[in-house]
Write a protein that holds these residues in place. Structure first.
Motif, PDB file in Angstrom:
ATOM      1  N   HIS A   1       0.810  -1.212   0.000  1.00  0.00           N
ATOM      2  CA  HIS A   1       0.000   0.000   0.000  1.00  0.00           C
ATOM      3  C   HIS A   1       0.850   1.272   0.000  1.00  0.00           C
ATOM      4  N   ASN A   2       2.187   1.106  -0.068  1.00  0.00           N
ATOM      5  CA  ASN A   2       3.073   2.260  -0.193  1.00  0.00           C
ATOM      6  C   ASN A   2       4.097   2.055  -1.316  1.00  0.00           C
ATOM      7  N   PRO A   3       3.662   1.771  -2.557  1.00  0.00           N
ATOM      8  CA  PRO A   3       4.638   1.571  -3.627  1.00  0.00           C
ATOM      9  C   PRO A   3       5.466   2.814  -3.931  1.00  0.00           C
ATOM     10  N   ASP A   4       4.991   3.955  -3.462  1.00  0.00           N
ATOM     11  CA  ASP A   4       5.761   5.185  -3.645  1.00  0.00           C
ATOM     12  C   ASP A   4       6.982   5.243  -2.735  1.00  0.00           C
ATOM     13  N   THR A   5       7.155   4.248  -1.858  1.00  0.00           N
ATOM     14  CA  THR A   5       8.369   4.192  -1.023  1.00  0.00           C
ATOM     15  C   THR A   5       9.451   3.308  -1.652  1.00  0.00           C
TER      16      THR A   5
ATOM     17  N   HIS B   1      -4.835   2.986  -5.483  1.00  0.00           N
ATOM     18  CA  HIS B   1      -4.803   4.237  -6.240  1.00  0.00           C
ATOM     19  C   HIS B   1      -3.376   4.730  -6.462  1.00  0.00           C
ATOM     20  N   LYS B   2      -2.460   4.385  -5.534  1.00  0.00           N
ATOM     21  CA  LYS B   2      -1.065   4.782  -5.713  1.00  0.00           C
ATOM     22  C   LYS B   2      -0.438   4.012  -6.877  1.00  0.00           C
ATOM     23  N   TRP B   3      -0.786   2.725  -6.983  1.00  0.00           N
ATOM     24  CA  TRP B   3      -0.303   1.936  -8.128  1.00  0.00           C
ATOM     25  C   TRP B   3      -0.773   2.584  -9.429  1.00  0.00           C
ATOM     26  N   ASP B   4      -2.028   2.988  -9.464  1.00  0.00           N
ATOM     27  CA  ASP B   4      -2.577   3.613 -10.667  1.00  0.00           C
ATOM     28  C   ASP B   4      -1.841   4.912 -10.987  1.00  0.00           C
TER      29      ASP B   4
ATOM     30  N   GLU C   1      -2.027  -6.400  -9.569  1.00  0.00           N
ATOM     31  CA  GLU C   1      -2.450  -7.738  -9.970  1.00  0.00           C
ATOM     32  C   GLU C   1      -3.530  -8.342  -9.083  1.00  0.00           C
ATOM     33  N   LEU C   2      -3.890  -7.671  -8.004  1.00  0.00           N
ATOM     34  CA  LEU C   2      -4.866  -8.248  -7.078  1.00  0.00           C
ATOM     35  C   LEU C   2      -6.257  -7.653  -7.233  1.00  0.00           C
ATOM     36  N   ASN C   3      -6.528  -7.078  -8.381  1.00  0.00           N
ATOM     37  CA  ASN C   3      -7.882  -6.575  -8.629  1.00  0.00           C
ATOM     38  C   ASN C   3      -8.896  -7.702  -8.451  1.00  0.00           C
ATOM     39  N   GLY C   4      -9.960  -7.392  -7.762  1.00  0.00           N
ATOM     40  CA  GLY C   4     -11.003  -8.389  -7.552  1.00  0.00           C
ATOM     41  C   GLY C   4     -10.840  -9.195  -6.285  1.00  0.00           C
ATOM     42  N   VAL C   5      -9.668  -9.128  -5.647  1.00  0.00           N
ATOM     43  CA  VAL C   5      -9.462  -9.850  -4.384  1.00  0.00           C
ATOM     44  C   VAL C   5     -10.176  -9.103  -3.258  1.00  0.00           C
TER      45      VAL C   5
END
Length: 246
Positions: free
Chosen positions: A36-40, A206-209, A216-220
């Motif tokens: 949840h922090n790919p910006d890091t 939203h950060k990934w976007d 890859e975990l859309n829908g989970v």
């Protein structure tokens, strides 16, 4: 000496005991699919702020009354904070002078030398187990889990309190045999005080976007409360440790 800092939370109750100032360091070797922090991730991100240990202490000191009242303190998180072990050591030395409790929230995918550098000044380690199965760990995070698990044993051998964190992701980290193996491993660690089960959420998607990354975990979706309670009971029975749903 300069530390590259992503952000600072000055009033957290989720990152160790009491009210804590949490410093999120920039940089991480892992590429967890649920991060949840790919910006890091990028160590040299232009959005990171640079602090000296003394400058960071000016921020930390502001919360000392809350630390004293609640039994809180300072937690370094990330990203992977132990990529900045010399900086953390310098800050922890200043914290020791002012009797401020210290904690590190880490995935432990770092060289043991980084751990050994800060452990004498660390009061608590919040340690992530991403996956107990090596092949599944590579798929989930991009890395083997061997370094992570050996570093957990290293911390335990130095008599430092440990809180384990484990994210429950449907079809990824919830297989019964994996939960049982993880619980048995943790049960062998003398200084683990608790296990926190963290239900999966997609709040960081939203950060990934924004960064143009493929999530890859859309829908989970997360598990039902009943299923989470069942996981909790299984892990507690095998590990012999207190287990909490966060």
């Amino acid at each position: 000496m300069i530390g590259r800092i992503h952000s600072i939370d000055t009033f957290s109750t989720l990152d160790g005991p009491g009210i804590r100032t949490v410093v999120f360091m920039q940089g991480c070797h892992l590429r967890c699919k649920y991060c949840h922090n790919p910006d890091t991730w990028e160590l040299k991100s232009l959005s990171a702020q640079e602090y000296s240990p003394e400058e960071l202490m000016e921020v930390i000191r502001r919360s000392k009354p809350y630390f004293i009242a609640s039994g809180g303190g300072l937690t370094f998180s990330g990203g992977e904070p132990l990529l900045h072990d010399d900086f953390i050591k310098a800050v922890f030395l200043l914290c020791r002078e002012e009797n401020i409790s210290t904690a590190i929230d880490t995935s432990l995918y770092v060289k043991p030398a980084a751990l050994l550098n800060v452990m004498p000044l660390t009061n608590l380690v919040l340690a992530d187990i991403k996956h107990i199965n090596e092949e599944k760990s590579r798929c989930l995070t991009g890395m083997s889990n061997s370094l992570n698990l050996s570093n957990l044993k290293l911390i335990d051998s130095h008599d430092i309190p440990i809180w384990i964190r484990y994210v429950i992701i449907p079809a990824w980290t919830d297989a019964l045999e994996d939960l049982e193996e993880m619980a048995a491993f943790v049960g062998q660690l003398e200084h683990v005080e608790r296990i926190d089960l963290l239900p999966y959420h997609s709040l960081g998607k939203h950060k990934w976007d924004l960064l143009g990354y493929n999530y890859e975990l859309n829908g989970v979706t997360t598990h039902s409360p009943e299923a989470l309670e069942q996981f909790k009971n299984i892990i507690s029975a095998i590990s012999g440790k207190p287990v909490y749903l966060k």
